[in-house]
Scaffold this active site. Structure first.
Site, PDB file in Angstrom:
ATOM      1  N   THR A 123       0.901  -1.143  -0.005  1.00 30.90           N
ATOM      2  CA  THR A 123      -0.013   0.109  -0.013  1.00 30.90           C
ATOM      3  C   THR A 123       0.924   1.136   0.026  1.00 30.90           C
ATOM      4  O   THR A 123       1.705   1.422   1.065  1.00 30.90           O
ATOM      5  CB  THR A 123      -1.007   0.059   1.085  1.00 30.90           C
ATOM      6  N   PHE A 156      -6.249  -6.477  -1.161  1.00 27.44           N
ATOM      7  CA  PHE A 156      -7.475  -6.225  -0.192  1.00 27.44           C
ATOM      8  C   PHE A 156      -7.785  -7.212   0.841  1.00 27.44           C
ATOM      9  O   PHE A 156      -8.961  -7.179   1.538  1.00 27.44           O
ATOM     10  CB  PHE A 156      -8.796  -6.123  -0.965  1.00 27.44           C
ATOM     11  N   GLU A 159      -6.627  -9.990   7.148  1.00 20.65           N
ATOM     12  CA  GLU A 159      -5.892 -10.996   8.245  1.00 20.65           C
ATOM     13  C   GLU A 159      -6.876 -11.791   8.867  1.00 20.65           C
ATOM     14  O   GLU A 159      -8.095 -11.288   9.221  1.00 20.65           O
ATOM     15  CB  GLU A 159      -4.991 -10.371   9.248  1.00 20.65           C
ATOM     16  N   ASN A 212      -9.673   1.735   2.655  1.00 21.72           N
ATOM     17  CA  ASN A 212      -9.435   1.455   4.214  1.00 21.72           C
ATOM     18  C   ASN A 212      -9.835   2.708   4.787  1.00 21.72           C
ATOM     19  O   ASN A 212     -10.397   2.234   6.149  1.00 21.72           O
ATOM     20  CB  ASN A 212      -7.846   1.293   4.420  1.00 21.72           C
ATOM     21  N   CYS A 277      -2.788  -1.997   8.983  1.00 19.32           N
ATOM     22  CA  CYS A 277      -3.458  -1.251   7.829  1.00 19.32           C
ATOM     23  C   CYS A 277      -4.313   0.015   8.182  1.00 19.32           C
ATOM     24  O   CYS A 277      -3.661   1.143   7.907  1.00 19.32           O
ATOM     25  CB  CYS A 277      -4.212  -2.178   6.892  1.00 19.32           C
TER      26      CYS A 277
HETATM   27  P1  NAD Z   1       4.739  -7.568   6.925  1.00 16.56           P
HETATM   28  O1  NAD Z   1       5.815  -6.619   7.341  1.00 16.56           O
HETATM   29  O2  NAD Z   1       4.094  -8.634   7.462  1.00 16.56           O
HETATM   30  O3  NAD Z   1       5.663  -8.112   5.549  1.00 16.56           O
HETATM   31  C1  NAD Z   1       6.693  -7.849   4.882  1.00 16.56           C
HETATM   32  C2  NAD Z   1       7.917  -8.182   4.830  1.00 16.56           C
HETATM   33  O4  NAD Z   1       8.705  -7.800   3.709  1.00 16.56           O
HETATM   34  C3  NAD Z   1       8.775  -8.424   5.767  1.00 16.56           C
HETATM   35  O5  NAD Z   1       8.721  -9.898   6.381  1.00 16.56           O
HETATM   36  C4  NAD Z   1      10.041  -7.941   5.672  1.00 16.56           C
HETATM   37  O6  NAD Z   1      11.034  -8.452   6.129  1.00 16.56           O
HETATM   38  C5  NAD Z   1       9.931  -8.063   4.040  1.00 16.56           C
HETATM   39  N1  NAD Z   1      10.847  -7.470   3.431  1.00 16.56           N
HETATM   40  C6  NAD Z   1      11.220  -6.218   3.297  1.00 16.56           C
HETATM   41  N2  NAD Z   1      11.998  -5.851   2.335  1.00 16.56           N
HETATM   42  C7  NAD Z   1      12.421  -6.962   1.648  1.00 16.56           C
HETATM   43  C8  NAD Z   1      13.328  -7.029   0.801  1.00 16.56           C
HETATM   44  N3  NAD Z   1      14.139  -6.297   0.109  1.00 16.56           N
HETATM   45  N4  NAD Z   1      13.488  -8.487   0.359  1.00 16.56           N
HETATM   46  C9  NAD Z   1      12.749  -9.463   1.134  1.00 16.56           C
HETATM   47  N5  NAD Z   1      11.877  -9.322   2.069  1.00 16.56           N
HETATM   48  C10 NAD Z   1      11.730  -7.742   2.437  1.00 16.56           C
HETATM   49  O7  NAD Z   1       3.679  -6.793   6.137  1.00 16.56           O
HETATM   50  P2  NAD Z   1       2.411  -7.103   5.517  1.00 16.56           P
HETATM   51  O8  NAD Z   1       1.340  -7.077   6.406  1.00 16.56           O
HETATM   52  O9  NAD Z   1       2.368  -8.248   4.686  1.00 16.56           O
HETATM   53  O10 NAD Z   1       2.086  -5.843   4.330  1.00 16.56           O
HETATM   54  C11 NAD Z   1       2.939  -5.722   3.276  1.00 16.56           C
HETATM   55  C12 NAD Z   1       2.248  -4.685   2.493  1.00 16.56           C
HETATM   56  O11 NAD Z   1       0.734  -4.938   2.246  1.00 16.56           O
HETATM   57  C13 NAD Z   1       2.099  -3.240   3.185  1.00 16.56           C
HETATM   58  O12 NAD Z   1       1.976  -2.035   2.406  1.00 16.56           O
HETATM   59  C14 NAD Z   1       0.632  -3.208   3.825  1.00 16.56           C
HETATM   60  O13 NAD Z   1       0.084  -2.093   4.091  1.00 16.56           O
HETATM   61  C15 NAD Z   1      -0.191  -3.874   2.592  1.00 16.56           C
HETATM   62  N6  NAD Z   1      -1.310  -4.651   3.029  1.00 16.56           N
HETATM   63  C16 NAD Z   1      -1.103  -5.468   4.146  1.00 16.56           C
HETATM   64  C17 NAD Z   1      -2.523  -6.080   4.462  1.00 16.56           C
HETATM   65  C18 NAD Z   1      -2.579  -6.752   5.707  1.00 16.56           C
HETATM   66  O14 NAD Z   1      -3.604  -7.338   6.326  1.00 16.56           O
HETATM   67  N7  NAD Z   1      -1.499  -7.251   6.438  1.00 16.56           N
HETATM   68  C19 NAD Z   1      -3.491  -6.230   3.616  1.00 16.56           C
HETATM   69  C20 NAD Z   1      -3.601  -5.343   2.563  1.00 16.56           C
HETATM   70  C21 NAD Z   1      -2.340  -4.656   2.298  1.00 16.56           C
END
Ligand code: NAD
Length: 453
Positions: A123, A156, A159, A212, A277
């Site tokens: 996002t 979208f 969790e 969101n 989020c």
């Molecule tokens: P998260 O923190 O669980 O996962 C992100 C992962 O990326 C981490 O494990 C981190 O170590 C890894 N990472 C960062 N840089 C890296 C690199 N260069 N190489 C390899 N790995 C790398 O985050 P998330 O909850 O999965 O969210 C990710 C994105 O998706 C965010 O922008 C979030 O806003 C969006 N999003 C999250 C959700 C949700 O419910 N969690 C839903 C929709 C969108």
């Protein structure tokens, strides 16, 4: 198609599993070796219902593997999806992980001869894909956008329901930098999967924030209404929501039956929103508004209401057991920001716990998932006791506060509370209990949206 997904968090891993189940060859790139090894053995690095089973299925089909080798993976792939974290820092989106990932992808693409499409799934605020990711990729790859493709594909999933959401999406939004990128990325998905919107990258980015922000707005609206109901003798916000939900524009009759759209769960009073989020996305959007010289006063108010909602729980507690909390033992039932996840990020529980500790209370916490395998740093830093079972936790309590609507807590009856506690005082921060039943059975009951004058 060979697809690399950068990031093995909630979004990255679930997306990778979904794409593997569609028959693609997916490479998941993570930074932590032991987590990568776990994924290859079928162990998800976090709790998400159904994920271990879905992961095992794609591993069995050899459609997914995890690695720490970003360069090789990118070079083998047609599509590279960025699913790294985008936290906020001082309210502003922190694009550090996005910049690093873009740089490393760009470097790897320098040596690729074939056409590749980079997709931002994280996002990010409108303009980021075009003005930040694109230029970094160009700089490090030595290629121009057009020679490689660039798309923005917001996620979208929720969790707790992530696998189902990913496997059965309600929409796919693809922001494309040009026709070719959009066409290649679109071909990843079966045409009959769900409605697909092709648009520009900034619109795709905006759609995610607006989605969101609307949900966060409904929650803060419900909590603001709870505050006025608490001041109005005889009015309980939960009865108000029951009346409102019956509006057929919110819950229409379909084939003679009233349906309960998911949106209704956001029009309900509680301890506020949390997670990875809503808090950061509303803040990032508000900051973006100020940057664009268009203040988003409604969104700023939504954030303000949410920040003060944990304090409302403390007011209810004081109303039940008195102003003096020093030395009292208060039990927190539920630490995660919602049920069916182990995610503690921005959970309202922290606001409540911090205030209790400041007031000198002893805090005992219980959660079925938050510290099941290991105690996360965010809990280690707190001088609180982590109970193994609900009865262990309640045994020492002067009052219990429910902050997460876990099924385990919904099943607790007045008789159980009376059995476990010296004096059964319950602060229902999620309004999961039948107030009338609890009060009639001798529970000292308080709940968000309902006040005993
Ligand atoms: P998260 O923190 O669980 O996962 C992100 C992962 O990326 C981490 O494990 C981190 O170590 C890894 N990472 C960062 N840089 C890296 C690199 N260069 N190489 C390899 N790995 C790398 O985050 P998330 O909850 O999965 O969210 C990710 C994105 O998706 C965010 O922008 C979030 O806003 C969006 N999003 C999250 C959700 C949700 O419910 N969690 C839903 C929709 C969108």
């Amino acid at each position: 198609m060979t697809i690399t997904v950068i990031g093995t968090g909630y979004v990255g891993l679930v997306t990778a599993v979904m794409l593997g189940s569609l028959g693609h060859e997916v490479i998941c790139v993570g930074r932590n070796k032991s987590k990568v090894q776990d994924i290859n053995k079928g162990k998800a690095p976090f709790f998400e219902p159904g994920l271990p089973e879905a992961l095992q299925k794609v591993l069995d089909k050899q459609n997914l593997r995890a690695t720490t080798e970003l360069t090789k993976s990118v070079q083998q792939s047609t599509i590279i999806i960025i699913a790294v974290g985008t936290p906020t820092n001082g309210g502003k989106i922190d694009l550090g992980q996005i910049r690093f990932a873009s740089r490393d992808i760009g470097r790897a693409m320098r040596k690729s001869a074939s056409y590749q499409v980079v997709v931002v799934k994280s996002t990010v605020v409108p303009g980021t894909t075009e003005n930040v990711v694109g230029p970094i990729l160009e700089k490090y790859s030595g290629k121009r956008v057009g020679e490689f493709g660039l798309c923005m594909n917001p996620e979208f999933l929720r969790e707790g329901n992530a696998v189902n959401d990913a496997m059965h999406p309600d929409r796919i939004v693809i922001g494309k930098s040009d026709e070719k990128s959009g066409a290649v990325y679109k071909s990843v998905y079966p045409t009959d999967l769900c409605p697909l919107i092709l648009t520009n990258t900034a619109t795709a980015e905006m759609i995610k924030y607006v989605s969101n922000s609307l949900l966060a707005t409904l929650i803060s609206f419900s909590n603001e209404i709870a505050r006025i109901c608490e001041k109005t003798p005889g009015v309980d916000a939960i009865d108000v929501w029951r009346g409102l939900h019956l509006d057929s524009r919110l819950s229409p009759m379909v084939n003679g039956k009233r349906i309960q759209p998911g949106i209704l769960s956001y029009i309900y009073s509680g301890s506020g929103y949390g997670g990875s989020c809503f808090p950061k996305d509303t803040q990032a959007l508000a900051f973006f508004g100020r940057q664009m010289k268009q203040r988003l006063t409604l969104i700023e108010t939504v954030i303000g209401i949410n920040k003060t909602q944990p304090h409302r729980v403390i007011l209810h507690l004081k109303n039940a057991i008195g102003e003096q909390l020093k030395g009292k033992t208060i039990v927190i039932l539920g630490l995660t920001f919602k049920p069916d996840t182990d995610d503690l990020r921005e959970s309202p529980a922290f606001g409540v716990i911090d205030e209790l500790l400041e007031l000198g209370a002893k805090v005992v916490c219980h959660d079925p998932q938050a510290y099941r395998d290991s105690v996360p740093d965010s809990l280690k830093r707190l001088p609180v006791k982590l109970a193994k079972t609900i009865s262990d936790a309640l045994g020492r309590a002067d009052a219990a506060i429910v902050l997460t609507a876990w099924e385990d807590y919904k099943k607790l009856t007045p008789a159980m509370f009376k059995k476990y506690m010296k004096v059964p005082v319950i602060i229902d921060g999620r309004r999961i209990y039948d107030k009338t039943l609890f009060i009639s059975q001798g529970i000292i009951y308080r709940g968000i949206g309902y006040c005993i004058e």
